[in-house]
Motif scaffolding. Structure first.
Motif, PDB file in Angstrom:
ATOM      1  N   ASN A  11     -10.789  -8.238  -9.419  1.00 10.98           N
ATOM      2  CA  ASN A  11      -9.851  -8.725 -10.338  1.00 10.98           C
ATOM      3  C   ASN A  11      -8.352  -9.108  -9.640  1.00 10.98           C
ATOM      4  O   ASN A  11      -7.815  -8.089  -9.153  1.00 10.98           O
ATOM      5  N   LEU A  12      -8.093 -10.457  -9.359  1.00  8.91           N
ATOM      6  CA  LEU A  12      -7.041 -10.735  -8.601  1.00  8.91           C
ATOM      7  C   LEU A  12      -5.587  -9.740  -9.276  1.00  8.91           C
ATOM      8  O   LEU A  12      -4.943  -9.717  -8.455  1.00  8.91           O
ATOM      9  N   ARG A  13      -5.649 -10.045 -10.690  1.00 10.49           N
ATOM     10  CA  ARG A  13      -4.366  -9.611 -11.273  1.00 10.49           C
ATOM     11  C   ARG A  13      -4.285  -8.212 -11.206  1.00 10.49           C
ATOM     12  O   ARG A  13      -3.286  -7.630 -10.672  1.00 10.49           O
ATOM     13  N   SER A  18      -1.518  -3.495  -8.279  1.00  7.46           N
ATOM     14  CA  SER A  18      -2.045  -2.488  -7.195  1.00  7.46           C
ATOM     15  C   SER A  18      -0.872  -2.407  -5.979  1.00  7.46           C
ATOM     16  O   SER A  18      -0.519  -1.635  -5.391  1.00  7.46           O
ATOM     17  N   ALA A  19      -0.950  -3.704  -5.333  1.00 12.05           N
ATOM     18  CA  ALA A  19      -0.387  -4.103  -4.241  1.00 12.05           C
ATOM     19  C   ALA A  19       1.248  -3.877  -4.585  1.00 12.05           C
ATOM     20  O   ALA A  19       2.062  -3.321  -3.715  1.00 12.05           O
TER      21      ALA A  19
END
Length: 69
Positions: A11-13, A18-19
């Motif tokens: 999941n890119l979101r 997280s980043a």
């Protein structure tokens, strides 16, 4: 033929969040190393200074000064 399928779905979101958390945590660690003590350490030192001042005031030989009435 093992491993020829698509990679792991992410999941890119969630990955962006997280980043961002990791970057914030790293910045906080850098600031802690740069600027020193934690809030608990500052409060403990303030308490020690206050206790020392009270101790000295309690053991003073002269009477405490009183304001004009």
């Amino acid at each position: 033929m093992a491993g020829s399928g698509p990679g792991k779905v992410i999941n890119l979101r969630a990955a962006r969040k997280s980043a961002a958390r990791a970057a914030g945590r790293q910045q906080g660690d850098e600031n802690a190393a740069k600027f020193g003590r934690s809030k608990a350490a500052r409060l403990a030192e303030q308490g020690a200074v206050a206790r020392a001042a009270r101790f000295l005031d309690q053991h003073s030989r002269k009477a405490p000064e009183q304001g004009d009435d």
